[in-house]
Structures are given as structure tokens and as C-alpha cells.
Design a protein around this motif. Structure first.
Motif, PDB file in Angstrom:
ATOM      1  N   THR A 696       0.838  -1.188   0.000  1.00  0.00           N
ATOM      2  CA  THR A 696       0.000   0.000   0.000  1.00  0.00           C
ATOM      3  C   THR A 696       0.875   1.241   0.000  1.00  0.00           C
ATOM      4  N   GLU A 726      -1.069  -1.179 -10.516  1.00  0.00           N
ATOM      5  CA  GLU A 726      -1.942  -0.594  -9.505  1.00  0.00           C
ATOM      6  C   GLU A 726      -3.308  -1.257  -9.599  1.00  0.00           C
ATOM      7  N   GLY A 729      -5.904   0.359  -5.060  1.00  0.00           N
ATOM      8  CA  GLY A 729      -5.083   1.007  -4.051  1.00  0.00           C
ATOM      9  C   GLY A 729      -3.849   0.248  -3.629  1.00  0.00           C
TER      10      GLY A 729
END
Length: 849
Positions: A696, A726, A729
């Protein structure tokens, strides 16, 4: 698998055809490939469904209706004779001798019984059949057979083993049913064994008969008949003689002599094609052969002339440049007279081939005007080989000449600048359907711009050029192509320079061209004027950003633009209404199919598990798979053995083709990496230290020692360059990019990053991140698989800690309090993450930059 146009397809069947003479379906498929149409496009043009055409091509419909065949003939551009043959085959059905075997050696060795391929198990038996077919109709001696079957020395029982293999060959050649002629077999002679078969049952014998017949035809009086006979002879070839055999058999004198006859046929075919002004049809044959004969100047000279005569002057000059460099590097000599003369004719834009008396000029273009050798324009073209489309100024033009309308010169051929397509092209059906919207029949549903984006080496240019060739008939006014060099060791092209090239290709008179350096606005206005009312395709390859391509987008609604880029080019989507097409790596099945197209489908089928492992090691990346396949062919290695060579650290150093920088995976990654700003480079290097496949924004912030906001900005920059993935998120690196990132990082930088991660996981407050959802658990590196493991959503405290080991730059993990030991109480429990430091000198960059 997407269809590709094959230079060796045989619309009339014969030994070189896929199923043999007299079958309707394979012949229709070959005609369609010759026309460069997909099944969907051909079916739409003929007024039938794609499923119906697919059933016909696969032989499910043995006798199609005459109406259907006539409709297909109009769409595929068949001659009256070709249509008559199809109608006759549809009435009579398959030939009677479908059970008789035929042996094909002009390419990989294939044995067919009628339409059905017969598996030939075992390398020794394949060598025996290949040798007997090569020597046919002469016998192979006992000693010759022994030397071929056992190159390293025969066993003591080799005489009885030869008898055994001969018996196996006879059983393979035996037909399934009665035939009208004696079936092929192997017979004993006083000195050895001979293949007893009619010449048309072996593709080499069929080729030799056609070549002998061609050489007896008078070229001056019967060029059409000579051309058709040579074209049929060359269609027998599917690749080099016994392409999948051992080197000892491929170097046999009979195989070398057969390759020489192929070259002789190709030279005569090219000369006849130039005589008939059909040079474009000779290009695929010559382009295929120059790869087999990389130093043959006669083949290269004819390819240069044929490309230039087809309107592809830039490609012709590239052929000359590559040959000159190869001759200098390998032999230390300069090109001969024939090559130099061909090169000079391209620069001068002289007529490329003699025209028959009384024959009209081609309908699609007028002949180029001959230019004197002492012309100053010739000098300019010699200095700028890429600008070969420019027309010479009119003799009456001068400083006082009145201004005239800026319209194309009457003698300028339509531009045809598309480079050659990829030899093996697989998959990408959804992306092809999106590109097809550029040629939709309803103008209201037709976008003008398509943007193909993806990571380096994923096949963006291959998709764009493959689609452009398949749909070129929709763009009757030509095709423009330019490599914008957005990610290249050379400087990126400026829009003004590209506009100047395009204007010359479109035939803008010299007095109307903008001055140099060109005024970009003036050049763009003239460019849009020349394209008004035209149907033109513009392919802009390797764009750096949206600003580089905006001036190159025409205003004409009939023109279409295809752009490829490693960046997302979101600006074009928002302001220009472009359709974005994102490419990902190939799935395992597609990767194996691509590998089979390069290294041989039979080899991949024989080592299916190893082939899938090789695709997995390559991360499903088409460039890596092509490179691995090329090395398999060059080294004549097994797939399993090559997997063993690639496994482990340093895989990028082995995924390269000697002497070809474009086939080096590391080089492709490096070009993207070098365009990044310094902080983004640092973030990319650090991402290679993650223990799992994804992270993340907060984890990346801890890893780099920056704020979450700065981390988000850096990850967005990497995602825009397609160096990280990606999804929802979370960010991750593909297999090979992870290896590349680990190559770049230094031991100190890696140690510091891992220490920050360890400290952030210790009990107590941390500076950045929440500690949740940071790192994944295990990483399943199967190519094409993007499914997250069940552990991906767990708390990061259950994930394994990063440690030094395989794949990490340093060899030992830190211990004790400073290293964040995982055992015992730590004195650094409350310590915060280290503040960001100035970026260190990038380790290893002297090797790559």
C-alpha cells in the motif's frame, strides 16, 4: 490466436499446403491470409457470419454453397481461375487419396497421411526420415545413415538398430487404405536404403519439379507464367530445410544444396516481380530469406529495390544499413557493387524496375519521376536518408516563381510506411476488437484515436502494426508511421520534425514546406490541409507524452491515429476522446503458443511442462518469451535445459540475444527507468525489496522514509510509466521488473530500507503508516495470473518479514537492536522511522547508463 499473413501459405494446396490439394477450407483460409483479412472482416464483406466462415475453413462444411464461394471470392479478390477451382472442389469433395502419406522437410519435418499429421516419435527415427527425404530419389549409404543417426559414434549393435528404424519408417509410411498409386516406402539397395516415392509426395521433390519447369520458361515472352510457377514453388517452403532437426542433418550437403536452389528461385522470382511491377509480393519472400542468408548481397539488393518500389523507402534504407554494419563487423568488408547500386537508386528515387512495353502504370500510383544524379536534392537525401519521400522541385521554380496551391504532387505515390509485422502474433483479440472501432461503418460510433499503453516489452508496437497491416484496405490514401523515440537512447523527435517528414511523404511541394527548423503551427496547419477529405492511418509509435503527439493528430474525420506509449497518456483520453487500450502480459496458454511460433510448435508440445515453466520465468512478457525462443533456436537447446539456465538470480542477464540490443529485456526496462526523476527511481529500486507481490501507499512510505503523500505521488508516477501495477489502491511489481529493481539497488540502500520496515512492525508507535494491510504473504509468480492470495488482505503482522537471501543484494540480515531482531525484547521499540536522506549515487548504474 490472431491470424498472421504467411509468406509461405499455399492457396492451391500441394505438398507445401496445410492439408493437401483439393480441400476447400484450407485454401479459403490461405486466400484470406493472402488478402490480409481477419475472419470477421472477410465474413462481413461476404455477407455471412464469422462462425460460418470458421466452419468452412476448419473443414466442418465439406461442400459450401456456390453462392457463398462467389461472395467470398469477391471479398478475397480471387481470380476467375481460383474461383473455378474452388467451385470444382466443392462439387467433388476431398480427393480420393486422403490416406496416402506425404513427407514435408522444407521447414520442420512433418509426416501427413492425407490430411492427418502422423507423429514421428524419437529423434533417431526423425533423422532417418529426414535423411532419406533429402537424398530422394538417390539412396543413402549405410555409412551415411550411421553417421547421421549417431553423430557421436554408433553403438556396437548399430546394424540391427538401423533395420529396426527402417521397419518403423515403413510402418509410418504405410497408407490407411487402398490408393491409386504405390505408397511411399523404404527399400534396400546394395549400398544402403532409398525412399521409394513419387516426387510430388515429398515437398522438396515437388519444389524441384516446379523450379525446373520455371527455368525452362522464357522470361522475356512469358513473364506471367514464369512468375506464377516460381510463386507456387516458393510456397512449398515453410522455413529452412529440416528446421527442427539436429545441426548435423541441417548441414548435410543435400540440405545445403536445397537451400541454394531456394535462393536461386527467390532471386528469379524477385526479378520477375519487378519486371511485372508486382514488387510488393516479393517482399515477404525476400524478407524471410535474408534472415536465413544474412550476408547474401543479391537477396538484400532485391529486397531494397522491392521495398522502395512498394513505397517503403525508409525500410529499404534500413536494410542497407543493417547489411553494411554486419559486413563490417563480421567480415571487415564494404558492400559490393550490387548493393551500392540498389542503395543509390533508392536515394535518387529512380524507377525501380523495367516496365513491359504497353503495360499500364499501376492504378494505385504513378511512377516516380527520375532525378539527375547531380541534383542538389539528391545530396540532401543522402545526408538525410529518412527523408526519401521528398519530390524534387520543378525546374521552373525559383525565387520569383508564383506561389501555388499546397496540394500533393501528381507523381507522389500514397505513403506506405508501415514496418513489417511480427512473425508470430498471438492473442490480443479484445484489443483488436477495440481497434476495429476505428474502422466502424457508423461514423457516429467511430473514434479517431486509439492509445495502446503498457509496460516495456509487452507488445504494443506489435499489436499496432499487426492491426494496421490487417486493416490497411480501409485507408485507401496510405499509412504514415513514425518512431517518436519517447523511450530511446536517441533524442525524442520533436513534433515539428515529424510534421516535416509527413509533409514530404504526402507530396507537399518543396516551396510550400516550412523553413528549417520548421514552424510547428504552420506545419501543422498545412498537414491538416493535406489530409482533409482523405482516409489515412497515422501510427505514432513510442510516444513520450501527450504534448508530443497533439500536433500530429489530423482534423480530418476520415483519418485514424494509433498511438503506442509506455505512459498512460490520460490527457489524450480526457481532451481528445481517445480510446485507451491497456496491454498486460500473456497468459500461460498464449505464452506457450508464442513460444511455439518461434521455437517450433512440435518442440513445445513435446516439452509442455517445461514450456509453461519457461513462460512463467519470463513473467508472460512477450519480449522475454521471444528472446528465450530465439536463444532456443540459436543454441539448439532443449526447453527444460534452457529453463535451468534461466532459473535463479541474474535472469535478465541471460534474457538477451547477442548483437541485438532490441532483443535485450534489461535494455527495454532501462529506457523506462532512465526517464524517471531521481526520487521515483529510488522508490522503484526500493520496491524490489518487498517480501510479497503488493504493498500500500503507507508501506511504500515506510520503505522509502517519506510521507504518505510523497509516497502516493511517487507510486502514481511509476504506475503512469507502467513500471508498477496498480489495483484497488495496492501496487506491485511484475516478475522481471522485480528482478531489475533488485539489480539496481546497492547493499547499503537495501539494508536501510529493510531496517525501516522491521522498525515499523515493532510494537509501539511508528512514524508513517498504520501497520495494517501493508505487505502480502507469499508470491505466486505464475505468468498472467493476477489473483491475490488469501493472505493478501491479512494484517501485516502475520506476513513474513523481509530477510537477506536469494534475490537480495546483501548476504546477511542485520541482527541485534540496530537490525530490528525478531527475537527477544528490542531497545528500539519506540524508535520512529528514519528521516529521508539525500538520494545516494545509484549503484550499478555505470553498468546500464
Amino acid at each position: 490466436m490472431s491470424e498472421t499473413v504467411s509468406a509461405t501459405a499455399d492457396p492451391k494446396g500441394g505438398p507445401g499446403g496445410e492439408y493437401g490439394r483439393g480441400t476447400v477450407g484450407p485454401r479459403i483460409r490461405s486466400f484470406r491470409r493472402r488478402a490480409g483479412l481477419s475472419q470477421e472482416a472477410a465474413a462481413s464483406g461476404a455477407g455471412i457470419s464469422a462462425r460460418a466462415l470458421r466452419d468452412i475453413e476448419r473443414g466442418r462444411v465439406r461442400r459450401p454453397r456456390a453462392y457463398t464461394l462467389r461472395s467470398l471470392a469477391g471479398t478475397l479478390g480471387l481470380s476467375d481461375d481460383e474461383l473455378a477451382d474452388l467451385l470444382a472442389d466443392a462439387r467433388t469433395g476431398p480427393p480420393r487419396d486422403t490416406g496416402r502419406p506425404s513427407l514435408l522437410i522444407l521447414g520442420p519435418l512433418v509426416l501427413r497421411r492425407g490430411r492427418t499429421p502422423v507423429p514421428v516419435a524419437g529423434p533417431v527415427l526423425r533423422r532417418l526420415l529426414g535423411l532419406l527425404a533429402l537424398k530422394h530419389p538417390e539412396p543413402a549409404t549405410q555409412q551415411e545413415i550411421t553417421d547421421i543417426l549417431w553423430p557421436s559414434g554408433p553403438p556396437r549393435s548399430h546394424p540391427s538398430l538401423i533395420h529396426t528404424y527402417v521397419s518403423q519408417a515403413r510402418r509410418l509410411l504405410a497408407p490407411c487404405g487402398p490408393g491409386s498409386a504405390p505408397p511411399p516406402t523404404v527399400v534396400r539397395t546394395p549400398t544402403g536404403y532409398r525412399l521409394e516415392a513419387s516426387r510430388n509426395r515429398i515437398d522438396l521433390g515437388h519444389f524441384d519439379e516446379l523450379l525446373a519447369r520455371s527455368e525452362r520458361l522464357p522470361r522475356a515472352t512469358e513473364p506471367e507464367a514464369l512468375y506464377e510457377s516460381l510463386a507456387e514453388a516458393l510456397r512449398c517452403w515453410r522455413g529452412p530445410v529440416l528446421a527442427d532437426a539436429d545441426p548435423v542433418l541441417r548441414r548435410h550437403p543435400a540440405a545445403v544444396a536445397a537451400e541454394e536452389r531456394r535462393v536461386r528461385a527467390a532471386l528469379l522470382h524477385a526479378d520477375t516481380a519487378l519486371l511485372l511491377r508486382r514488387s510488393g509480393e516479393a517482399v515477404p519472400v525476400l524478407a524471410d530469406l535474408v534472415n536465413t542468408e544474412p550476408l547474401h548481397e543479391g537477396l538484400h539488393a532485391r529486397l531494397i529495390i522491392a521495398l522502395a518500389d512498394s513505397g517503403e523507402q525508409a525500410a529499404a534504407l534500413q536494410v542497407f544499413t543493417r547489411l553494411r554494419r554486419r559486413l563490417d563487423e563480421e567480415l571487415g568488408i564494404e558492400p559490393g557493387t550490387e548493393i551500392r547500386e540498389a542503395h543509390l537508386r533508392v536515394l535518387r528515387r529512380q524507377p525501380q524496375g523495367p516496365r513491359r512495353a504497353g503495360s499500364p502504370a499501376p492504378a494505385h500510383r504513378a511512377p516516380a519521376r527520375r532525378e539527375p544524379a547531380h541534383s542538389t536534392e539528391t545530396h540532401r537525401e543522402s545526408a538525410h536518408p529518412a527523408e526519401t519521400h521528398r519530390e524534387p522541385a520543378h525546374p521552373t521554380e525559383g525565387h520569383g516563381a508564383p506561389a501555388r496551391r499546397a496540394e500533393p504532387a501528381a507523381t507522389t505515390p500514397p505513403p506506405a510506411q508501415l514496418p513489417s509485422g511480427s512473425g508470430a502474433f498471438v492473442g490480443r483479440r479484445p484489443q483488436m476488437r477495440v481497434l476495429d472501432t476505428l474502422v466502424a461503418s457508423d461514423p457516429a460510433r467511430r473514434p479517431r484515436i486509439a492509445v495502446v499503453v503498457g509496460p516495456p516489452g509487452v507488445g504494443k508496437t506489435a499489436l499496432a502494426t499487426h492491426w494496421a497491416h490487417a486493416r490497411r484496405e480501409h485507408f485507401t490514401d496510405g499509412q504514415l508511421f513514425v518512431d517518436l523515440r519517447g523511450h530511446s537512447r536517441l533524442p525524442a523527435l520533436r513534433p515539428g520534425d515529424v510534421l516535416a517528414q509527413f509533409l514530404r511523404a504526402l507530396g507537399a511541394p518543396p516551396h510550400a514546406l516550412p523553413a528549417h527548423p520548421p514552424n510547428e503551427d504552420e506545419a501543422a496547419a498545412l498537414y491538416r490541409t493535406l489530409l482533409a477529405g482523405k482516409r489515412l492511418l497515422i501510427v505514432l509509435d513510442d510516444a513520450r507524452d501527450a504534448e508530443q503527439v497533439r500536433p500530429l493528430i489530423p482534423g480530418a474525420p476520415g483519418c485514424a491515429v494509433v498511438i503506442t506509449s509506455r505512459s498512460r497518456l490520460a490527457g489524450l483520453v480526457s481532451t481528445e476522446g481517445a480510446r485507451r487500450i491497456a496491454l498486460d502480459v500473456l497468459d500461460p496458454d498464449e505464452g506457450c503458443e508464442l513460444l511455439g511460433g518461434i521455437a517450433g510448435a512440435c518442440n513445445v508440445a513435446a516439452e509442455e511442462a517445461a514450456a509453461r515453466r519457461l513462460v512463467e520465468l519470463c513473467g508472460g512478457l512477450p519480449l522475454a518469451i521471444r528472446t528465450a525462443g530465439a536463444n532456443l533456436v540459436a543454441r539448439d537447446a532443449s526447453i527444460a535445459g534452457h529453463c535451468a539456465e534461466l532459473a535463479g538470480d541474474g535472469i535478465l542477464g541471460r534474457l538477451r540475444v547477442e548483437g541485438d540490443r532490441r532483443s535485450t529485456v534489461r535494455s527495454a526496462f532501462e529506457l523506462s527507468y532512465r526517464t524517471l526523476p531521481g526520487e521515483a527511481r529510488r522508490m522503484f529500486r526500493l520496491l524490489g525489496q518487498l517480501p510479497g507481490p503488493e504493498l500500500t501507499v503507507d508501506t511504500a512510505a515506510v520503505l522509502a522514509g517519506v510521507t504518505p503523500a510523497a509516497s502516493a505521488a511517487l507510486l502514481a508516477r511509476l504506475a503512469d510509466a507502467h513500471l508498477v501495477r496498480e489495483r484497488a489502491g495496492r501496487f506491485g511489481l511484475d516478475v522481471l521488473l522485480r528482478s531489475y529493481a533488485r539489480e539496481l539497488i546497492g547493499a547499503d540502500e537495501a539494508h536501510t530500507a529493510r531496517r525501516r520496515l522491521v522498525l515499523s512492525r515493532a510494537p509501539g508507535p511508528v512514524r508513517h503508516g498504520t501497520g495494517r494491510d501493508n505487505c502480502s504473504g507469499s508470491y505466486a509468480s505464475s505468468a498472467g495470473s493476477r489473483t491475490q492470495s488469501g493472505g493478501d488482505r491479512k494484517d501485516s503482522r502475520s506476513a513474513p518479514l523481509p530477510s537477506a537471501g536469494a534475490g537480495h543484494p546483501d548476504a546477511s540480515a542485520p541482527s541485534g537492536p540496530a537490525g530490528g531482531s525478531r527475537t527477544g525484547p528490542s531497545r528500539t521499540v519506540g524508535r520512529t522511522a528514519a528521516p529521508p536522506r539525500a538520494e545516494p549515487r545509484e549503484p550499478g548504474m555505470h553498468r546500464h547508463e
